[in-house]
Write a protein that holds these residues in place. Structure first.
Motif, mmCIF file in Angstrom:
data_model
loop_
_atom_site.group_PDB
_atom_site.id
_atom_site.type_symbol
_atom_site.label_atom_id
_atom_site.label_comp_id
_atom_site.label_asym_id
_atom_site.label_seq_id
_atom_site.Cartn_x
_atom_site.Cartn_y
_atom_site.Cartn_z
ATOM 1 N N THR A 118 -83.220 40.115 18.877
ATOM 2 C CA THR A 118 -81.821 39.911 19.295
ATOM 3 C C THR A 118 -81.021 40.972 18.581
ATOM 4 O O THR A 118 -80.888 42.071 19.072
ATOM 5 C CB THR A 118 -81.288 38.499 18.978
ATOM 6 O OG1 THR A 118 -81.490 38.221 17.597
ATOM 7 C CG2 THR A 118 -81.976 37.455 19.822
ATOM 8 N N GLY A 119 -80.564 40.660 17.378
ATOM 9 C CA GLY A 119 -79.851 41.684 16.634
ATOM 10 C C GLY A 119 -80.743 42.371 15.622
ATOM 11 O O GLY A 119 -80.361 43.365 15.019
ATOM 12 N N TYR A 120 -81.924 41.844 15.414
ATOM 13 C CA TYR A 120 -82.813 42.440 14.413
ATOM 14 C C TYR A 120 -84.153 42.738 15.049
ATOM 15 O O TYR A 120 -84.499 42.187 16.087
ATOM 16 C CB TYR A 120 -82.983 41.484 13.221
ATOM 17 C CG TYR A 120 -83.767 40.234 13.566
ATOM 18 C CD1 TYR A 120 -83.150 39.170 14.214
ATOM 19 C CD2 TYR A 120 -85.124 40.123 13.259
ATOM 20 C CE1 TYR A 120 -83.859 38.036 14.552
ATOM 21 C CE2 TYR A 120 -85.835 38.985 13.590
ATOM 22 C CZ TYR A 120 -85.206 37.950 14.241
ATOM 23 O OH TYR A 120 -85.916 36.829 14.574
ATOM 24 N N THR A 121 -84.902 43.625 14.391
ATOM 25 C CA THR A 121 -86.218 43.960 14.921
ATOM 26 C C THR A 121 -87.280 43.084 14.278
ATOM 27 O O THR A 121 -87.074 42.519 13.203
ATOM 28 C CB THR A 121 -86.569 45.432 14.658
ATOM 29 O OG1 THR A 121 -86.216 45.748 13.327
ATOM 30 C CG2 THR A 121 -85.849 46.348 15.591
ATOM 31 N N ALA A 122 -88.400 42.966 14.940
ATOM 32 C CA ALA A 122 -89.516 42.203 14.390
ATOM 33 C C ALA A 122 -90.806 42.685 15.023
ATOM 34 O O ALA A 122 -90.817 43.169 16.145
ATOM 35 C CB ALA A 122 -89.337 40.719 14.657
ATOM 36 N N ARG A 123 -91.852 42.537 14.253
ATOM 37 C CA ARG A 123 -93.195 42.802 14.779
ATOM 38 C C ARG A 123 -93.527 41.610 15.674
ATOM 39 O O ARG A 123 -93.492 40.468 15.220
ATOM 40 C CB ARG A 123 -94.160 42.894 13.601
ATOM 41 C CG ARG A 123 -95.515 43.476 13.902
ATOM 42 C CD ARG A 123 -96.267 43.669 12.570
ATOM 43 N NE ARG A 123 -95.494 44.509 11.684
ATOM 44 C CZ ARG A 123 -95.646 45.826 11.552
ATOM 45 N NH1 ARG A 123 -96.583 46.433 12.221
ATOM 46 N NH2 ARG A 123 -94.884 46.523 10.746
ATOM 47 N N PHE A 124 -93.823 41.862 16.918
ATOM 48 C CA PHE A 124 -93.954 40.773 17.895
ATOM 49 C C PHE A 124 -94.940 39.710 17.435
ATOM 50 O O PHE A 124 -94.665 38.505 17.539
ATOM 51 C CB PHE A 124 -94.381 41.352 19.256
ATOM 52 C CG PHE A 124 -94.378 40.330 20.353
ATOM 53 C CD1 PHE A 124 -93.190 39.894 20.913
ATOM 54 C CD2 PHE A 124 -95.573 39.786 20.820
ATOM 55 C CE1 PHE A 124 -93.182 38.940 21.930
ATOM 56 C CE2 PHE A 124 -95.577 38.836 21.832
ATOM 57 C CZ PHE A 124 -94.377 38.412 22.382
ATOM 58 N N ILE A 125 -96.075 40.131 16.895
ATOM 59 C CA ILE A 125 -97.106 39.143 16.538
ATOM 60 C C ILE A 125 -96.707 38.286 15.333
ATOM 61 O O ILE A 125 -97.335 37.272 15.073
ATOM 62 C CB ILE A 125 -98.485 39.807 16.258
ATOM 63 C CG1 ILE A 125 -98.354 40.877 15.165
ATOM 64 C CG2 ILE A 125 -99.073 40.386 17.539
ATOM 65 C CD1 ILE A 125 -99.693 41.360 14.637
#
Lengths: 319, 757
Positions: free
Chosen positions: B732-739
């Motif tokens: 959303t507003g932040y990134t993340a490693r999908f897994i």
């Protein structure tokens, strides 16, 4: 036809394949050709049509119940409308909660269309784009297009005419003065092949094409001319055909032409044929491979058309 | 086969030393050691949960480990899976807990003292930690606040206060921790002389904290020298020595080189994150530039070396929120060579990052072209593109002075902040718009409203009622905040806190103390109101009671009715019919907030964003926009997934219709399939031109992912496959490693199929 309204079957916002930059493409209904691969089959007939979307239908049969003429009947293959009985009154369209039954065409006034065009103005500016009149064959409604383009020019909006080329000469004469870019379809130079695949010979198309080129030269007008050739497997997409077009264009017109697009085949329209209850012979045909498309581009280059003006556009098969 | 991501070429070569650091960083992330957790769906939706006796929303540690939800590899700390070993020796547990900054500062100093200095081979930028304050110190606002919290929740609101601001690192980077400590001592003496015990207590707390940070950095220096003395490899030995010299200097003094500056930021962010909150860290290209320029001019640094220091910092800090670009005080473009180097550092390694670029009309065109190129090539929503002049306007509208507003920094998901001068609860409060909406429906039925306008006014009236309950709750929280959870660490890099002897959370601790509130579900309520307007009030096809009953039953047995409601015009298609209702609703929300004051006398501000609340399926009932209870809500100001059918430009036009400057953020979230760009030449130009048009129309922020969501579905079931290990997305507003995401977030993400070719 009332000149201050037009019949359209679609409007796409934010297109990038219908002329320079980002554009709004207006699809005008009615076309003199009947190309076997046609990607907008709902745009061929000028008149109104009702079509049925099997993906949206929830099977409530309110359409059938609402029809006073008993033109709507369901069977195991879907909902069918008897064209003899249907009077296009729209009661099924109004009854349908799911928008599965809908009119293909809509009448638009000039102001309404201008309003649609102006919505995306900021995008035309940053992308150096504008408005494209497509279809169908937009020149079927050339009087309206002429006014539409005239208004757009006054608003400082770039105009492009996407034409199959088959129209009376006066249609071009009415529209060209307000046109910044012509997207001119050349499918075959060979008139017999043209007749076979599109239903009409190309004599008038070629004549109009030379007229457009001459118009550009005589008026010394800043008219961009883009040639577009759909790459249809088994018909236009042959080395011979592309080579022949290339020779034709290179021989007399290459200075006047700004770009030649080889537009790869896609099957995005398959559902449109289903909605119209028509069979489409290209249903199972896969997308083109990048190599095959590039091979045709090479053919075009070898036969003399300048490579810097050549482009392959459209979807390709990712392997 | 289509592609999961666009194919990209590596721009910068990665040497073997750096490769080792990248590998280690990725291993930590993939093994879940960098995960950040949240409590439960109630916490996500309302930013306040009944679960547990206290709130530690950043770590979720107070929830049972198996109950918490992973927000992805978002954490700064390295989770080694064990509790703080000295838990029973914490000063507040031995000497007794006191709700004041001095007691807080003592606990923080203890945490730092017992957080080991960890230096790994091959590193030149060092620093890692394992424990946060909210795990070791009671974070409890007491029964009165808890009761008011429940009341707010029942009214459809919630919230907490924990950081979510932005310190001004230009303070520390020029004064050093020693300089800050000197100011603390000076003011402590002043307030002792003037007999102001509250301020003395606060500054004693600040002194504990500042001294502890100095000592902590000194520990790293000692550790580095110790490692150097035992090291045989000459290269590694030199590296340790260099780290030692650097830490020794910056423990007290301001950094004297770019290298020291980066290491200074590393410690400043780490010690700030040890408090456990979600701050942003400001305009890094501005406060690092003097050090960079000086080093380059003196031949002490190359651009490549600078890039690698930043790469190392990103790998360790998990790309905290930093921003680039914007304007200088005189209005000229603030882009400089450090802006480039920071962008290149991300470009070099891809991986987790949360940079934002603040675009404006006068921005260096070459730089913005590079920014768009990086965004497209990595396809992971980095950087976020932010409309600088609009966020300045938004700050001015709240009442921020012209002298401060230019220095605004994009600091978190959708929000921005005047560094060191704001404590505004960014992103920590929520109103769930569906709650007042549903109450209005009940009232409309009971009171027999005969026209739509009555219903609309009632929705706003109920929204106002929710806000007033929220306000009462927040005031009670604010009264407790400087005692229970002072932001002593962040306050060290703020303007006026030390001189005033006030924490930034305390009334007038910093100049700007608005209350920001995320509003969840505005597009759903706008679409619902529009459908009701058409089908109930205009066509009279259904009564409002029938609508309420059908929705309460999740539309069971009412499919035709649901489809009718679903097929009314929907927000996000550039249709003025329904978009005008959306704009009207947002204007009304802003008006209510404009007239609401917190107990600091400063106004409320709405945000057209809510970071994950929309994913909480089945937390909210079905809605009259034709939505089932099991479907996600709209994310922030974006249309509900699948409702926008006219393409990206039309959706952007819809979002741009709102008076976005009235709000504290609202991002256009875009997921594009790689095949979207088939046949398009120069993809980066497409993104540049699109963003320019959107910003010129009054759009605020763009988050863009380029990824095939259909192919990504496979990663939910097969997270072990190598091709998914480094897939990073802007969730959303932040990134993340999908897994690393919890399944509910993964499923919502792959369901965002909005734009074809």
């Amino acid at each position: 036809m009332n000149d201050s309204t037009a019949v359209l079957f679609d409007i796409y916002h934010g297109t990038t394949h219908d002329g320079p930059g980002m554009r709004t493409t207006f699809f005008f209904k009615g076309c003199p050709l009947n190309c076997l691969w046609c990607h907008n089959p709902e745009g061929i007939e000028f008149g109104q049509q009702i079509w049925w979307n099997h993906q949206k239908c929830i099977g409530c049969l309110l359409c059938m119940k609402s029809c006073a003429n008993k033109a709507v009947t369901p069977d195991e293959t879907g909902i069918h409308t008897d064209k003899e009985k249907c009077v296009l009154c729209g009661s099924c369209v109004n009854a349908c909660p799911a928008e599965a039954m809908s009119f293909v065409a809509r009448q638009w006034t000039l102001d309404e269309l201008l309003n649609e065009a102006l919505k995306d103005r900021e995008f035309y500016k940053s992308f150096n784009g504008g408005v494209t009149a497509s279809g169908g064959e937009p020149l079927v409604q050339h009087k309206f297009i002429s006014k539409f383009f005239q208004e757009l020019k006054q608003l400082g909006i770039h105009t492009a005419l996407d034409t199959c080329g088959l129209a009376p000469e006066k249609a071009f004469e009415a529209v060209l003065p307000y046109t910044d870019c012509v997207l001119y379809d050349i499918k075959f130079v060979d008139s017999v092949l043209h007749q076979h695949y599109t239903g009409k010979q190309n004599t008038q198309i070629i004549k109009n094409f030379t007229n457009v080129i001459n118009y550009k030269k005589e008026k010394n007008k800043e008219l961009e001319i883009w040639i577009r050739t759909p790459l249809i497997p088994g018909s236009t997409a042959t080395r011979e055909n592309i080579g022949q077009i290339s020779r034709y264009l290179a021989a007399g017109f290459k200075e006047s032409i700004d770009r030649w697009e080889l537009c790869t085949f896609n099957n995005l329209c398959v559902d449109k044929y289903k909605k119209l209850g028509r069979k489409w012979m290209y249903e199972g045909v896969p997308l083109m491979r990048e190599n095959d498309a590039n091979m045709l581009k090479d053919a075009a280059m070898q036969e003399g058309f300048p490579s810097e003006k050549l482009a392959v556009t459209g979807m390709i098969l990712h392997e | 086969m289509s592609k999961l991501k666009l194919e990209t070429k590596q721009r910068f070569e990665i040497n073997s030393r750096l490769q080792k650091l990248i590998t280690r960083s990725r291993e930590l992330a993939v093994s879940g050691k960098r995960n950040l957790y949240t409590a439960d769906e109630m916490q996500i939706a309302y930013h306040w949960s009944d679960k547990g006796h206290a709130i530690a929303p950043q770590s979720g540690e107070w929830v049972q480990r198996e109950d918490r939800l992973s927000l992805g590899d978002h954490a700064c700390r390295v989770d080694i899976g064990i509790d703080f070993p000295k838990l029973n020796e914490i000063p507040s547990r031995i000497d007794g807990y006191k709700a004041d900054a001095e007691s807080w500062g003592r606990d923080f100093a203890f945490l730092l003292e017992h957080s080991p200095a960890e230096i790994h081979p091959y590193e030149s930028i060092v620093g890692e930690f394992h424990w946060e304050m909210n795990e070791i110190r009671k974070y409890d606002f007491g029964p009165e606040v808890r009761e008011l919290g429940k009341k707010a929740r029942q009214a459809g609101a919630g919230g907490t206060s924990h950081g979510h601001t932005c310190p001004d690192f230009s303070i520390g980077i020029t004064q050093g921790w020693g300089g800050i400590l000197e100011r603390i001592n000076k003011n402590l003496a002043k307030y002792e002389r003037l007999i102001n015990p509250n301020k003395v207590t606060y500054l004693k707390g600040a002194k504990h904290v500042c001294e502890a940070i100095i000592k902590y950095i000194m520990n790293y220096a000692e550790k580095a020298f110790e490692l150097a003395s035992g090291e045989k490899d000459e290269e590694q030995k030199a590296l340790y020595k260099r780290i030692g010299e650097c830490c020794k200097n910056i423990a007290v003094n301001p950094p004297s080189t770019f290298y020291e500056g980066v290491q200074w930021i590393q410690f400043a962010v780490m010690t700030d994150r040890m408090v456990g909150h979600g701050n942003g860290y400001g305009r890094i290209d501005q406060y690092l530039y003097p050090l960079y320029k000086n080093d380059i001019e003196n031949g002490r640094l190359t651009r490549e070396e600078a890039r690698i220091y930043l790469v190392e910092m990103f790998l360790k800090l998990r790309g905290q929120f930093f921003c680039l670009g914007g304007r200088k005080r005189d209005g000229s473009d603030a882009t400089n060579e450090v802006s480039w180097v920071v962008m290149e550092a991300y470009d070099m390694i891809d991986d987790y990052n949360n940079l934002g670029v603040m675009w404006h009309e006068d921005m260096d065109k070459e730089f913005y072209a590079y920014v768009c190129d990086v965004l497209v090539r990595h396809g992971a929503g980095v950087p976020s593109l932010v409309n600088y002049d609009l966020i300045v306007d938004s700050e001015l509208r709240s009442g921020v002075s012209e002298d401060d507003a230019w220095n605004v920094a994009y600091s978190g998901c959708q929000w921005y902040c005047i560094p060191g001068k704001e404590y505004c609860d960014q992103d920590t409060n929520a109103v769930v718009m569906l709650d007042p909406f549903n109450r209005a429906i009940d009232r409309a039925i009971k009171e027999n409203f005969t026209d739509f306008e009555q219903l609309y006014d009632c929705v706003i009236e109920e929204f106002k009622r929710t806000c007033e309950v929220l306000c009462e709750f927040k005031d009670a929280q604010y009264n407790m905040l400087p005692k229970v959870w002072p932001e002593v660490v962040t306050s060290l890099n703020c303007h006026g806190t030390i001189e005033r002897g006030l924490d930034m959370t305390d009334a007038r601790g910093v100049d700007y103390q608005y209350t920001s509130t995320n509003i969840l579900g505005i597009p759903n309520v706008a679409d619902s109101l529009y459908a009701i307007k058409k089908l109930v009030y205009e066509q009279k096809m259904y009564t409002l009671k029938e609508v309420r009953d059908a929705v309460a039953n999740d539309w069971r047995g009412n499919e035709v009715m649901r489809i009718r409601f679903l097929n009314q015009d929907k927000y996000g298609n550039d249709l003025d019919t329904v978009d005008s209702l959306y704009v009207r609703l947002t204007d009304s929300i802003a008006e209510v907030m404009d007239n609401l004051r917190n107990n600091r006398g400063q106004q409320y501000r709405a945000s057209l964003f809510q970071f994950q609340g929309h994913t909480c399926v089945n937390t909210f009932g079905a809605t009259p926009d034709g939505r089932y209870a099991s479907e996600p809500l709209a994310h922030g100001c974006n249309p509900t997934a699948g409702r926008n059918k006219k393409g990206l430009v039309s959706t952007a036009n819809s979002l741009a219709k709102a008076h976005n400057f009235k709000f504290i953020g609202g991002s256009l979230q875009i997921e594009l399939q790689p095949k979207f760009f088939d046949g398009k030449e120069n993809i980066w130009q497409y993104v540049r031109d699109f963003s320019l048009a959107y910003f010129r129309k009054g759009g605020m922020q763009i988050n863009l992912n380029i990824i095939d969501l259909n192919l990504l579905k496979d990663a939910i079931e097969h997270p072990e496959r190598p091709e998914y290990q480094n897939i990073i997305i802007k969730i959303t507003g932040y990134t993340a490693r999908f897994i690393c995401l919890d399944r509910i977030f993964q499923e919502e993400f792959v369901g965002r199929q909005n734009y074809d070719g």
